[in-house]
Design a protein around this motif. Structure first.
Motif, PDB file in Angstrom:
ATOM      1  N   HIS A   1       0.810  -1.219   0.000  1.00  9.05           N
ATOM      2  CA  HIS A   1       0.000   0.000   0.000  1.00  9.05           C
ATOM      3  C   HIS A   1       0.844   1.270   0.000  1.00  9.05           C
ATOM      4  O   HIS A   1       0.402   2.312  -0.473  1.00  9.05           O
ATOM      5  N   GLU A   2       2.039   1.168   0.543  1.00  8.52           N
ATOM      6  CA  GLU A   2       2.914   2.340   0.648  1.00  8.52           C
ATOM      7  C   GLU A   2       4.362   1.894   0.525  1.00  8.52           C
ATOM      8  O   GLU A   2       4.739   0.854   1.064  1.00  8.52           O
ATOM      9  N   ILE A   3       5.153   2.673  -0.192  1.00 10.81           N
ATOM     10  CA  ILE A   3       6.558   2.349  -0.394  1.00 10.81           C
ATOM     11  C   ILE A   3       7.426   3.441   0.214  1.00 10.81           C
ATOM     12  O   ILE A   3       7.154   4.632   0.064  1.00 10.81           O
ATOM     13  N   ILE A   4       8.483   3.013   0.891  1.00 16.86           N
ATOM     14  CA  ILE A   4       9.435   3.957   1.474  1.00 16.86           C
ATOM     15  C   ILE A   4      10.813   3.681   0.886  1.00 16.86           C
ATOM     16  O   ILE A   4      11.260   2.532   0.826  1.00 16.86           O
ATOM     17  N   ARG A   5      11.466   4.769   0.433  1.00 19.40           N
ATOM     18  CA  ARG A   5      12.853   4.672  -0.033  1.00 19.40           C
ATOM     19  C   ARG A   5      13.682   5.584   0.870  1.00 19.40           C
ATOM     20  O   ARG A   5      13.912   6.748   0.546  1.00 19.40           O
ATOM     21  N   PRO A   6      14.105   5.086   2.034  1.00 15.98           N
ATOM     22  CA  PRO A   6      14.686   5.954   3.055  1.00 15.98           C
ATOM     23  C   PRO A   6      15.933   6.709   2.626  1.00 15.98           C
ATOM     24  O   PRO A   6      16.099   7.883   2.967  1.00 15.98           O
ATOM     25  N   GLU A   7      16.815   6.060   1.852  1.00 17.19           N
ATOM     26  CA  GLU A   7      18.030   6.751   1.427  1.00 17.19           C
ATOM     27  C   GLU A   7      17.696   7.917   0.514  1.00 17.19           C
ATOM     28  O   GLU A   7      18.225   9.019   0.665  1.00 17.19           O
ATOM     29  N   LYS A   8      16.787   7.686  -0.439  1.00 15.16           N
ATOM     30  CA  LYS A   8      16.404   8.753  -1.361  1.00 15.16           C
ATOM     31  C   LYS A   8      15.693   9.877  -0.629  1.00 15.16           C
ATOM     32  O   LYS A   8      15.975  11.067  -0.842  1.00 15.16           O
ATOM     33  N   GLU A   9      14.754   9.507   0.260  1.00 18.24           N
ATOM     34  CA  GLU A   9      13.984  10.524   0.973  1.00 18.24           C
ATOM     35  C   GLU A   9      14.876  11.361   1.893  1.00 18.24           C
ATOM     36  O   GLU A   9      14.710  12.580   1.985  1.00 18.24           O
ATOM     37  N   MET A  10      15.843  10.716   2.550  1.00 16.21           N
ATOM     38  CA  MET A  10      16.760  11.468   3.404  1.00 16.21           C
ATOM     39  C   MET A  10      17.661  12.357   2.564  1.00 16.21           C
ATOM     40  O   MET A  10      17.941  13.513   2.931  1.00 16.21           O
ATOM     41  N   GLY A  11      18.117  11.842   1.418  1.00 17.09           N
ATOM     42  CA  GLY A  11      18.944  12.652   0.532  1.00 17.09           C
ATOM     43  C   GLY A  11      18.194  13.872   0.024  1.00 17.09           C
ATOM     44  O   GLY A  11      18.736  14.988  -0.019  1.00 17.09           O
ATOM     45  N   ASP A  12      16.947  13.680  -0.362  1.00 17.59           N
ATOM     46  CA  ASP A  12      16.112  14.795  -0.812  1.00 17.59           C
ATOM     47  C   ASP A  12      15.947  15.829   0.295  1.00 17.59           C
ATOM     48  O   ASP A  12      16.016  17.038   0.059  1.00 17.59           O
ATOM     49  N   ARG A  13      15.717  15.349   1.530  1.00 17.28           N
ATOM     50  CA  ARG A  13      15.492  16.249   2.664  1.00 17.28           C
ATOM     51  C   ARG A  13      16.742  17.085   2.964  1.00 17.28           C
ATOM     52  O   ARG A  13      16.664  18.298   3.179  1.00 17.28           O
ATOM     53  N   VAL A  14      17.896  16.439   2.957  1.00 20.92           N
ATOM     54  CA  VAL A  14      19.146  17.159   3.222  1.00 20.92           C
ATOM     55  C   VAL A  14      19.405  18.192   2.137  1.00 20.92           C
ATOM     56  O   VAL A  14      19.785  19.335   2.417  1.00 20.92           O
ATOM     57  N   ALA A  15      19.193  17.809   0.878  1.00 19.83           N
ATOM     58  CA  ALA A  15      19.415  18.742  -0.233  1.00 19.83           C
ATOM     59  C   ALA A  15      18.496  19.947  -0.126  1.00 19.83           C
ATOM     60  O   ALA A  15      18.926  21.097  -0.327  1.00 19.83           O
ATOM     61  N   ARG A  16      17.217  19.718   0.204  1.00 12.46           N
ATOM     62  CA  ARG A  16      16.274  20.837   0.330  1.00 12.46           C
ATOM     63  C   ARG A  16      16.681  21.776   1.458  1.00 12.46           C
ATOM     64  O   ARG A  16      16.597  22.999   1.327  1.00 12.46           O
ATOM     65  N   ASN A  17      17.125  21.199   2.575  1.00 11.78           N
ATOM     66  CA  ASN A  17      17.562  22.041   3.693  1.00 11.78           C
ATOM     67  C   ASN A  17      18.752  22.903   3.320  1.00 11.78           C
ATOM     68  O   ASN A  17      18.863  24.061   3.739  1.00 11.78           O
ATOM     69  N   LEU A  18      19.667  22.353   2.518  1.00 14.58           N
ATOM     70  CA  LEU A  18      20.842  23.110   2.091  1.00 14.58           C
ATOM     71  C   LEU A  18      20.473  24.245   1.142  1.00 14.58           C
ATOM     72  O   LEU A  18      21.121  25.296   1.128  1.00 14.58           O
ATOM     73  N   MET A  19      19.425  24.047   0.346  1.00 16.02           N
ATOM     74  CA  MET A  19      19.057  25.041  -0.671  1.00 16.02           C
ATOM     75  C   MET A  19      18.182  26.170  -0.136  1.00 16.02           C
ATOM     76  O   MET A  19      18.059  27.221  -0.764  1.00 16.02           O
ATOM     77  N   ARG A  20      17.571  25.976   1.036  1.00 14.05           N
ATOM     78  CA  ARG A  20      16.599  26.957   1.522  1.00 14.05           C
ATOM     79  C   ARG A  20      17.235  28.293   1.889  1.00 14.05           C
ATOM     80  O   ARG A  20      18.332  28.340   2.441  1.00 14.05           O
ATOM     81  N   ASN A  21      16.495  29.362   1.603  1.00 11.97           N
ATOM     82  CA  ASN A  21      16.902  30.709   1.987  1.00 11.97           C
ATOM     83  C   ASN A  21      15.944  31.297   3.017  1.00 11.97           C
ATOM     84  O   ASN A  21      16.346  31.639   4.125  1.00 11.97           O
ATOM     85  N   LYS A  22      14.669  31.395   2.664  1.00 11.63           N
ATOM     86  CA  LYS A  22      13.654  31.954   3.563  1.00 11.63           C
ATOM     87  C   LYS A  22      12.822  30.867   4.244  1.00 11.63           C
ATOM     88  O   LYS A  22      12.294  31.085   5.330  1.00 11.63           O
TER      89      LYS A  22
END
Length: 222
Positions: free
Chosen positions: A115-136
């Motif tokens: 019913h639901e799929i988790i890709r923890p490495e990808k999701e964590m990588g996406d989260r870290v990248a977004r945090n690095l890119m944020r300004n406001k």
């Protein structure tokens, strides 16, 4: 009555879930082929079993059909994951969450009944990248694929303007639902349309996050 959660596979991913649930008093039934991994979570689960997660008879013998939700934590072996999903379906499990190694594995596991799929490495990588890119942007809480609650500092170009003047709904696809005018101030909800933005204001909005995030990452929020 507590939910009963099944965890099949006790690597880093599965054991972390089992421990976190156990620490919050959920009833967890955990299965792994490696006795050392089973012993590692023993104090957190109501039942820890050494065995093959693809063995349907084993799962029946330990009452695995009582589980409300099952997390399949083995992501590297696709055959084991598929068989575990099929076994959970045969046992009538209402919600099956599976870890997937890649996009192809994700599609296959959904096809066979997860019913639901988790890709923890990808999701964590996406989260870290977004945090690095944020300004406001300070935080984004996703509600579904198209909507999120966004907390952000206001650009200097917005100071002194009202929400009506800024027209954020049309420009960025968001609706402001809260505002703070100073550090430590209680969040003001039901913000009036003619409310003026002050320096160092913090806004909370709801809406489509993708365009807004991209503009923030590229310093185009004006």
């Amino acid at each position: 009555m507590n939910k009963i959660i099944g965890v099949l596979g006790l690597g880093v991913f599965g054991s972390t879930i089992a421990k976190e649930l156990g620490e919050h008093y959920f009833d967890v039934i955990a299965v792994d082929r490696d006795l050392m991994d089973v012993n590692r979570v023993e104090e957190y689960v109501v039942q820890g079993v050494q065995g093959d997660i693809t063995d349907l008879d084993l799962l029946k013998s330990i009452g695995f059909e009582k589980c409300d939700t099952v997390v399949i934590g083995t992501g590297s072996n696709l055959e084991s994951s598929v068989l575990a999903v099929l076994n959970c379906k045969k046992l009538g499990i209402k919600k099956i969450i599976a870890k997937a190694k890649n996009k192809v594995h994700k599609e296959i596991l959904l096809e066979v009944g997860a019913h639901e799929i988790i890709r923890p490495e990808k999701e964590m990588g996406d989260r870290v990248a977004r945090n690095l890119m944020r300004n406001k942007i300070l935080d984004v809480i996703e509600l579904d694929e198209d909507n999120a609650i966004i907390e952000f500092l206001t650009p200097k170009e917005w100071v002194g303007k009202s929400l009506v003047q800024l027209d954020l709904r049309n420009k960025y696809g968001i609706n402001v639902i809260g505002m703070k005018n100073a550090e430590g101030e209680k969040l003001q909800v039901n913000v009036l349309p003619d409310e003026k933005i002050s320096p160092k204001s913090l806004l909370v909005a709801i809406g489509e996050p993708h365009t807004f995030e991209h503009l923030d990452y590229t310093n185009q929020l004006k």
